[in-house]
Write a protein that holds these residues in place. Structure first.
Motif, PDB file in Angstrom:
ATOM      1  N   UNK A 179     -41.004  73.815  30.067  1.00  0.00           N
ATOM      2  CA  UNK A 179     -40.643  75.162  29.622  1.00  0.00           C
ATOM      3  C   UNK A 179     -39.627  75.789  30.565  1.00  0.00           C
ATOM      4  N   UNK A 180     -39.769  75.541  31.856  1.00  0.00           N
ATOM      5  CA  UNK A 180     -38.807  76.096  32.816  1.00  0.00           C
ATOM      6  C   UNK A 180     -37.414  75.524  32.568  1.00  0.00           C
ATOM      7  N   UNK A 181     -37.341  74.238  32.275  1.00  0.00           N
ATOM      8  CA  UNK A 181     -36.040  73.625  31.975  1.00  0.00           C
ATOM      9  C   UNK A 181     -35.459  74.224  30.702  1.00  0.00           C
ATOM     10  N   UNK A 182     -36.294  74.397  29.678  1.00  0.00           N
ATOM     11  CA  UNK A 182     -35.816  74.980  28.424  1.00  0.00           C
ATOM     12  C   UNK A 182     -35.258  76.375  28.643  1.00  0.00           C
ATOM     13  N   UNK A 183     -35.925  77.170  29.476  1.00  0.00           N
ATOM     14  CA  UNK A 183     -35.429  78.525  29.742  1.00  0.00           C
ATOM     15  C   UNK A 183     -34.093  78.477  30.447  1.00  0.00           C
ATOM     16  N   UNK A 185     -31.818  76.239  30.282  1.00  0.00           N
ATOM     17  CA  UNK A 185     -30.774  75.791  29.361  1.00  0.00           C
ATOM     18  C   UNK A 185     -30.578  76.774  28.203  1.00  0.00           C
ATOM     19  N   UNK A 186     -31.306  77.886  28.246  1.00  0.00           N
ATOM     20  CA  UNK A 186     -31.187  78.951  27.252  1.00  0.00           C
ATOM     21  C   UNK A 186     -31.444  78.399  25.849  1.00  0.00           C
ATOM     22  N   UNK A 187     -32.465  77.578  25.761  1.00  0.00           N
ATOM     23  CA  UNK A 187     -32.899  77.104  24.451  1.00  0.00           C
ATOM     24  C   UNK A 187     -33.843  78.141  23.884  1.00  0.00           C
ATOM     25  N   UNK A 188     -33.559  78.582  22.681  1.00  0.00           N
ATOM     26  CA  UNK A 188     -34.374  79.637  22.073  1.00  0.00           C
ATOM     27  C   UNK A 188     -35.807  79.169  21.885  1.00  0.00           C
ATOM     28  N   UNK A 189     -35.983  77.913  21.511  1.00  0.00           N
ATOM     29  CA  UNK A 189     -37.315  77.424  21.178  1.00  0.00           C
ATOM     30  C   UNK A 189     -37.329  75.932  21.385  1.00  0.00           C
ATOM     31  N   UNK A 190     -38.336  75.453  22.113  1.00  0.00           N
ATOM     32  CA  UNK A 190     -38.497  74.011  22.230  1.00  0.00           C
ATOM     33  C   UNK A 190     -39.319  73.562  21.031  1.00  0.00           C
ATOM     34  N   UNK A 191     -38.682  72.872  20.115  1.00  0.00           N
ATOM     35  CA  UNK A 191     -39.306  72.571  18.840  1.00  0.00           C
ATOM     36  C   UNK A 191     -40.329  71.447  18.965  1.00  0.00           C
ATOM     37  N   UNK A 192     -41.461  71.558  18.262  1.00  0.00           N
ATOM     38  CA  UNK A 192     -42.423  70.464  18.256  1.00  0.00           C
ATOM     39  C   UNK A 192     -41.870  69.279  17.488  1.00  0.00           C
ATOM     40  N   UNK A 193     -42.343  68.083  17.835  1.00  0.00           N
ATOM     41  CA  UNK A 193     -41.846  66.896  17.145  1.00  0.00           C
ATOM     42  C   UNK A 193     -42.096  66.924  15.655  1.00  0.00           C
ATOM     43  N   UNK A 194     -43.233  67.523  15.248  1.00  0.00           N
ATOM     44  CA  UNK A 194     -43.561  67.536  13.834  1.00  0.00           C
ATOM     45  C   UNK A 194     -42.785  68.540  13.018  1.00  0.00           C
TER      46      UNK A 194
END
Length: 331
Positions: A179-183, A185-194
């Motif tokens: 989650x820290x990496x996602x923030x 990289x300014x990713x709005x949402x780390x999407x689930x695989x499904x």
């Protein structure tokens, strides 16, 4: 503990974001040593013309010792699959790796190396039929963003490679680091695989006639409103039977399925952007009960609404999440 070695496989005509996106995720997480290998060392032209320097060619890099092997996709993958030396190197590297992954059309190269037989995999939605046709022993499912089948991870196209890489980081280092990496990289949402590859804007055709356009506009204007076939037919000025037939012919799905997909998308946005209870979101998005919403989420996304919100909403850093140190970079 030494850094985990991540080896990216590229080739002429690769998709640059398939490489750079996951590479940035691993680099930002720390604890990884990334290498790029190509059929030949030196500059490798991507599909968009961007040149990337591969420090290693397959003839001079020992395939043993990779912790994670990541094969990227791109328009050049079909030609790469005919490169016997490259295919053999991928097979040898995979044999010693802890896990193997592909982004987008990289699945074709894994399949050519005999690594996907009997496995459930995904790829870019536009290439799924080709992969299934050319490799009938592979179980192709082009709906999810990424799929894990044992030690083999495959993802959809382009930006989905970052979702895959974040999942791999979470598998190694935990959710807080991912989650820290996602923030960062300014990713709005780390999407689930499904989660489906197909948002409404992507999977739906455009209506060809004014009556069907009117019905579609009504659905999008207020997903929570009454949208049974009688109500939509009144909007379109057609009989219910006539609208059912024309809607399905023009958009490729019947009205009820279209309505459910739009409502699920509306519920996803509400879950990740607000604090309303799941029951209120269900009612507001046109689901009679929270249980109806839950069943639709499981059917479309493979996850419960409450779990989706808990894991994938965009929030401030969770308490106790370790900071990810900034690193200097050269461009």
């Amino acid at each position: 503990m030494s850094d985990r070695r991540v080896v990216f496989v590229v080739f002429d005509g690769f998709q640059p974001l398939d490489l750079t996106g996951p590479h940035e995720v691993f680099d930002g997480a720390g604890g990884y040593a990334c290498q790029v290998v190509a059929p030949r060392a030196g500059p490798v032209p991507s599909a968009s013309g961007l040149l990337v320097h591969a420090a290693h060619g397959v003839a001079d890099l020992d395939p043993a010792g990779a912790d994670t092997l990541v094969v990227v996709g791109g328009r050049g993958v079909d030609r790469a699959c005919r490169d016997e030396e490259l295919v053999a190197w991928v097979a040898a590297a995979a044999a010693g790796a802890r896990r193997v992954a592909s982004v987008c059309g990289g699945a074709f190269l894994l399949a050519a190396a005999g690594l996907l037989d009997g496995r459930r995999v995904t790829t870019h939605w536009a290439r799924g039929e080709q992969l299934a046709r050319e490799h009938p022993g592979v179980r192709v499912d082009c709906d999810p963003v990424f799929v894990r089948d044992g030690p083999v991870w495959t993802s959809a196209g382009v930006s989905a490679g970052m979702d895959l890489a974040l999942a791999l980081v979470e598998d190694d280092l935990g959710r807080d680091v991912a989650h820290a990496v996602a923030r960062r990289l300014v990713l709005f949402l780390r999407r689930p695989g499904g989660q489906s590859q197909f948002s409404v804007a992507l999977w739906s055709r455009q209506p060809a006639t004014d009556p069907v356009r009117a019905a579609v506009a009504a659905i999008h204007a207020d997903p929570g409103a009454r949208h049974d076939i009688a109500a939509l037919a009144a909007r379109a000025g057609l009989s219910p039977r006539h609208l059912q037939r024309r809607f399905t012919a023009e958009l490729g799905v019947p009205p009820a399925a279209y309505v459910e997909r739009v409502r699920v998308e509306a519920a996803r946005r509400a879950l990740t952007e607000g604090d309303e209870p799941v029951e209120a979101i269900a009612r507001g998005c046109g689901f009679a009960t929270a249980e109806t919403l839950r069943r639709a989420f499981h059917r479309r996304l493979g996850v419960a609404p409450s779990d989706y919100r808990a894991r994938f909403r965009s929030t401030a850093a969770p308490a106790g999440a370790p900071p990810v140190p900034e690193k200097g970079r050269s461009v």
